[in-house]
Design an enzyme around this catalytic site. Structure first.
Site, PDB file in Angstrom:
ATOM      1  N   ASP A 105       0.824  -1.208   0.000  1.00 27.49           N
ATOM      2  CA  ASP A 105       0.000   0.000   0.000  1.00 27.49           C
ATOM      3  C   ASP A 105       0.862   1.264   0.000  1.00 27.49           C
ATOM      4  O   ASP A 105       0.428   2.328   0.444  1.00 27.49           O
ATOM      5  CB  ASP A 105      -0.953   0.017   1.205  1.00 27.49           C
ATOM      6  CG  ASP A 105      -0.211  -0.034   2.537  1.00 27.49           C
ATOM      7  OD1 ASP A 105       1.025  -0.193   2.523  1.00 27.49           O
ATOM      8  OD2 ASP A 105      -0.872   0.088   3.588  1.00 27.49           O
ATOM      9  N   HIS A 161      24.453   7.365 -20.478  1.00 25.73           N
ATOM     10  CA  HIS A 161      23.412   7.457 -19.448  1.00 25.73           C
ATOM     11  C   HIS A 161      23.797   6.610 -18.236  1.00 25.73           C
ATOM     12  O   HIS A 161      23.041   5.760 -17.782  1.00 25.73           O
ATOM     13  CB  HIS A 161      22.050   7.034 -20.010  1.00 25.73           C
ATOM     14  CG  HIS A 161      21.418   8.081 -20.877  1.00 25.73           C
ATOM     15  ND1 HIS A 161      20.267   7.866 -21.597  1.00 25.73           N
ATOM     16  CD2 HIS A 161      21.779   9.359 -21.137  1.00 25.73           C
ATOM     17  CE1 HIS A 161      19.956   8.966 -22.272  1.00 25.73           C
ATOM     18  NE2 HIS A 161      20.850   9.873 -22.011  1.00 25.73           N
ATOM     19  N   ASP A 187      25.671  15.365 -14.781  1.00 26.82           N
ATOM     20  CA  ASP A 187      24.529  15.726 -15.634  1.00 26.82           C
ATOM     21  C   ASP A 187      23.293  15.678 -14.745  1.00 26.82           C
ATOM     22  O   ASP A 187      22.874  14.602 -14.308  1.00 26.82           O
ATOM     23  CB  ASP A 187      24.422  14.735 -16.789  1.00 26.82           C
ATOM     24  CG  ASP A 187      23.356  15.122 -17.815  1.00 26.82           C
ATOM     25  OD1 ASP A 187      22.558  16.035 -17.542  1.00 26.82           O
ATOM     26  OD2 ASP A 187      23.321  14.493 -18.891  1.00 26.82           O
ATOM     27  N   ASP A 236      18.395  21.390 -17.008  1.00 27.43           N
ATOM     28  CA  ASP A 236      19.231  20.266 -17.453  1.00 27.43           C
ATOM     29  C   ASP A 236      20.624  20.806 -17.766  1.00 27.43           C
ATOM     30  O   ASP A 236      20.815  21.472 -18.794  1.00 27.43           O
ATOM     31  CB  ASP A 236      18.597  19.623 -18.697  1.00 27.43           C
ATOM     32  CG  ASP A 236      19.301  18.348 -19.128  1.00 27.43           C
ATOM     33  OD1 ASP A 236      20.206  17.886 -18.409  1.00 27.43           O
ATOM     34  OD2 ASP A 236      18.936  17.811 -20.194  1.00 27.43           O
ATOM     35  N   HIS A 291      26.010  11.353 -30.255  1.00 26.52           N
ATOM     36  CA  HIS A 291      24.629  11.773 -29.989  1.00 26.52           C
ATOM     37  C   HIS A 291      24.368  13.155 -30.596  1.00 26.52           C
ATOM     38  O   HIS A 291      25.287  13.848 -31.029  1.00 26.52           O
ATOM     39  CB  HIS A 291      24.340  11.776 -28.486  1.00 26.52           C
ATOM     40  CG  HIS A 291      25.236  12.667 -27.675  1.00 26.52           C
ATOM     41  ND1 HIS A 291      25.119  14.033 -27.636  1.00 26.52           N
ATOM     42  CD2 HIS A 291      26.270  12.359 -26.842  1.00 26.52           C
ATOM     43  CE1 HIS A 291      26.023  14.543 -26.831  1.00 26.52           C
ATOM     44  NE2 HIS A 291      26.750  13.553 -26.340  1.00 26.52           N
ATOM     45  N   HIS A 315      18.185  18.926 -27.328  1.00 25.27           N
ATOM     46  CA  HIS A 315      16.778  18.504 -27.358  1.00 25.27           C
ATOM     47  C   HIS A 315      15.933  19.635 -26.788  1.00 25.27           C
ATOM     48  O   HIS A 315      16.441  20.556 -26.144  1.00 25.27           O
ATOM     49  CB  HIS A 315      16.582  17.213 -26.560  1.00 25.27           C
ATOM     50  CG  HIS A 315      17.092  17.277 -25.135  1.00 25.27           C
ATOM     51  ND1 HIS A 315      16.401  17.931 -24.122  1.00 25.27           N
ATOM     52  CD2 HIS A 315      18.218  16.788 -24.556  1.00 25.27           C
ATOM     53  CE1 HIS A 315      17.084  17.832 -22.984  1.00 25.27           C
ATOM     54  NE2 HIS A 315      18.192  17.147 -23.225  1.00 25.27           N
ATOM     55  N   HIS A 319      13.215  16.021 -21.584  1.00 27.24           N
ATOM     56  CA  HIS A 319      13.246  15.842 -23.030  1.00 27.24           C
ATOM     57  C   HIS A 319      11.848  16.221 -23.502  1.00 27.24           C
ATOM     58  O   HIS A 319      10.952  15.378 -23.592  1.00 27.24           O
ATOM     59  CB  HIS A 319      13.589  14.400 -23.401  1.00 27.24           C
ATOM     60  CG  HIS A 319      15.034  14.071 -23.218  1.00 27.24           C
ATOM     61  ND1 HIS A 319      15.618  12.942 -23.733  1.00 27.24           N
ATOM     62  CD2 HIS A 319      16.036  14.725 -22.585  1.00 27.24           C
ATOM     63  CE1 HIS A 319      16.907  12.907 -23.415  1.00 27.24           C
ATOM     64  NE2 HIS A 319      17.177  13.981 -22.708  1.00 27.24           N
ATOM     65  N   GLU A 340      24.520  20.450 -25.964  1.00 26.76           N
ATOM     66  CA  GLU A 340      25.332  19.549 -25.152  1.00 26.76           C
ATOM     67  C   GLU A 340      26.232  18.622 -25.972  1.00 26.76           C
ATOM     68  O   GLU A 340      26.067  17.398 -25.950  1.00 26.76           O
ATOM     69  CB  GLU A 340      24.424  18.699 -24.256  1.00 26.76           C
ATOM     70  CG  GLU A 340      23.253  18.024 -24.987  1.00 26.76           C
ATOM     71  CD  GLU A 340      22.410  17.178 -24.062  1.00 26.76           C
ATOM     72  OE1 GLU A 340      22.967  16.329 -23.349  1.00 26.76           O
ATOM     73  OE2 GLU A 340      21.177  17.377 -24.068  1.00 26.76           O
ATOM     74  N   TYR A 346      33.729  11.233 -26.038  1.00 25.39           N
ATOM     75  CA  TYR A 346      33.827  10.079 -25.148  1.00 25.39           C
ATOM     76  C   TYR A 346      34.817   9.092 -25.770  1.00 25.39           C
ATOM     77  O   TYR A 346      34.552   8.537 -26.846  1.00 25.39           O
ATOM     78  CB  TYR A 346      32.453   9.422 -24.980  1.00 25.39           C
ATOM     79  CG  TYR A 346      31.349  10.439 -24.757  1.00 25.39           C
ATOM     80  CD1 TYR A 346      31.009  10.873 -23.477  1.00 25.39           C
ATOM     81  CD2 TYR A 346      30.667  10.988 -25.849  1.00 25.39           C
ATOM     82  CE1 TYR A 346      30.011  11.817 -23.287  1.00 25.39           C
ATOM     83  CE2 TYR A 346      29.666  11.931 -25.668  1.00 25.39           C
ATOM     84  CZ  TYR A 346      29.354  12.354 -24.383  1.00 25.39           C
ATOM     85  OH  TYR A 346      28.377  13.292 -24.200  1.00 25.39           O
ATOM     86  N   ARG A 402      31.287  16.159 -21.393  1.00 23.98           N
ATOM     87  CA  ARG A 402      30.094  16.776 -21.975  1.00 23.98           C
ATOM     88  C   ARG A 402      29.880  18.111 -21.284  1.00 23.98           C
ATOM     89  O   ARG A 402      30.084  18.235 -20.067  1.00 23.98           O
ATOM     90  CB  ARG A 402      28.870  15.869 -21.815  1.00 23.98           C
ATOM     91  CG  ARG A 402      27.607  16.407 -22.485  1.00 23.98           C
ATOM     92  CD  ARG A 402      26.525  15.337 -22.662  1.00 23.98           C
ATOM     93  NE  ARG A 402      26.007  14.786 -21.424  1.00 23.98           N
ATOM     94  CZ  ARG A 402      26.262  13.561 -21.002  1.00 23.98           C
ATOM     95  NH1 ARG A 402      27.059  12.742 -21.679  1.00 23.98           N
ATOM     96  NH2 ARG A 402      25.737  13.109 -19.868  1.00 23.98           N
ATOM     97  N   GLU A 457      26.833  21.082 -21.118  1.00 23.84           N
ATOM     98  CA  GLU A 457      25.429  21.301 -21.513  1.00 23.84           C
ATOM     99  C   GLU A 457      24.858  22.537 -20.837  1.00 23.84           C
ATOM    100  O   GLU A 457      25.018  22.740 -19.637  1.00 23.84           O
ATOM    101  CB  GLU A 457      24.594  20.085 -21.123  1.00 23.84           C
ATOM    102  CG  GLU A 457      23.102  20.229 -21.404  1.00 23.84           C
ATOM    103  CD  GLU A 457      22.316  19.026 -20.938  1.00 23.84           C
ATOM    104  OE1 GLU A 457      21.189  18.835 -21.415  1.00 23.84           O
ATOM    105  OE2 GLU A 457      22.821  18.287 -20.062  1.00 23.84           O
TER     106      GLU A 457
END
Length: 450
Positions: free
Chosen positions: A44, A246, A263, A274, A353, A357, A364, A387, A391, A408, A410
């Site tokens: 619950d 990710h 990130d 972001d 990538h 976005h 996103h 961003e 890598y 990265r 961003e």
């Protein structure tokens, strides 16, 4: 007492949004937009509830188990909500509910019914509409709508016609959400400001010997202190973990001589920030780290400069690709010449990538990137991330000094009438500014992190 629903000023904004949706779907179309359903974590114990972004965008109501019906030109009202009836016993345990009696005034709608009346009332309310807009990604609502139409079809001899066409309600709502209003931009500024504060706090906390999850905890504290929450699960990736785009584990120890990629963003009042920054754990960059970092920064600055009204959404990405490709050739990581390397996609071994976005209620955010097959042109009020990254997989054939480096950078950028505005510029990203910031850090061993 907890506020249920929007304030009077906010209510007028939601009414304007619903009017724009009515104009978009046309007077012979109806639309249903369901709220999110509370999900159980175990037994619950529910998961923290987060309202559907589309439903909240049109109502400002954060309660679960509700439905908005848009029915243009209907004499008894064009906007109807189905909500949970008030239950004093439940309110004692969980807090106040809006209820059907208060919903019309609080939400600025025409009528409200109990959520349990949907199947009874919807067939009658849908009479006379040629199209029905509903969420295609929620199968249960499509099945229920087919049932309502079947019920109406049984009255065909009396001249009753059910909707003949189903359309995805996400289309017109998401097009509308793509251009942010002044109120939405204010909320995005707040989310970005909290995100900036969190990244600065995390930077001050970075030290060798701490674990990634300890840095994530610093971010989470700042978010919560602003009555916000993460807009997505924070990524804190030390060393070669940053090469996992990710990365989620957040379990490794930070080490001197390595970088840490962070990130993360705050969601405040249903709008998201972001930001990504990559910091040197020791406080200074090594020569290979500095070379790759400066290349990513140059690419990001070039991409941001490419933003403006009338520009293709793809233009910032292409600007970043060119800078990164040129730099990778100069560093000996890929072969040139530049145009040939871009055409062949050689840069994708290290930059795999897109450069950004949409950003808004969802981190996103919604809205098409192409229109009739062509990249969409940017318009004032759109908000996007920028961003780029590099890598270098630890197992790659790159020169050894670059292996295991992931970087990265961003920022969140608003398209303005005459160009752009970087909403997250408060977090340093130039090498000298970063090393100066880290020179002022405290020692978490002798002085605990707050």
């Amino acid at each position: 007492m907890q506020l249920i629903g929007p304030s009077p000023t906010e209510r007028r904004e939601y009414q304007r949004r619903r009017k724009r949706l009515i104009k978009a779907i046309g007077k012979r179309s109806a639309a249903i937009v369901p709220a999110a359903v509370e999900q159980q974590r175990n037994h619950d114990n529910p998961w923290p509830f987060r309202q559907s972004s589309d439903f909240y965008y049109l109502t400002g109501l954060a309660e679960p188990d509700a439905l908005l019906l848009i029915c243009p030109k209907r004499p008894e009202g064009e906007v109807i909500a189905f909500v949970q009836p008030r239950d004093p016993e439940r309110e004692r345990w969980e807090g106040p509910q809006l209820g059907t009696e208060r919903a019309p005034a609080v939400l600025g709608i025409d009528q409200a019914f109990g959520i349990e009346e949907i199947d009874e009332r919807l067939p009658e309310l849908l009479k006379g509409y040629g199209k029905l807009y509903l969420p295609f990604d929620e199968h249960d609502w499509v099945v229920r709508a087919l049932g309502w139409c079947d019920e109406l079809r049984r009255g065909a001899r009396a001249g009753v016609q059910p909707p003949q066409t189903f359309k995805d309600v996400a289309g017109p709502i998401h097009e509308q959400r793509l251009i942010k209003s002044a109120q939405e931009i204010d909320r995005l500024r707040r989310a970005c400001a909290v995100s900036v504060e969190a990244h600065l706090a995390a930077a001050r906390g970075v030290h060798a010997g701490l674990f990634e999850f300890e840095i994530a905890a610093i971010l989470q504290k700042v978010f919560a202190s602003a009555h916000g929450e993460p807009s997505f699960a924070p990524i804190v990736a030390g060393g070669s973990n940053a090469c996992v785009l990710h990365y989620r584990a957040n379990a490794a120890e930070l080490k001197d001589g390595e970088l840490v990629l962070i990130d993360a963003g705050a969601e405040v009042d249903y709008y998201a920030g972001d930001i990504t920054r990559t910091w040197p754990v020791s406080g200074t960059f090594s020569k290979p780290q500095r070379a790759l970092y400066q290349l990513v920064l140059d690419a990001q600055l070039a991409a941001i400069e490419a933003i403006g009204p009338g520009v293709s959404f793809d233009a910032p990405h292409q600007a970043a690709v060119r800078v990164i490709t040129e730099g990778l050739i100069d560093l000996g990581l890929i072969e040139g010449p530049v145009d040939e390397a871009i055409e062949a996609g050689r840069y994708r071994a290290y930059f795999m990538h897109r450069t950004g976005h949409w950003l808004g209620s969802d981190v996103h955010d919604v809205g098409g990137y192409r229109v009739d097959g062509d990249w969409r042109e940017l318009e004032p009020g759109m908000v996007m991330t920028v961003e780029p990254g590099i890598y270098v997989d630890p197992q790659s054939e790159a020169p050894e000094e670059y292996r295991g480096i992931g970087i990265r950078i961003e920022d969140d950028v608003l398209v303005t009438e005459d160009g752009f505005e970087v909403l997250t510029r408060g977090v340093p990203k130039e090498i000298d500014a970063i090393e100066a910031l880290f020179a002022g850090r405290r020692d978490p061993v002798s002085e605990p992190i707050e």
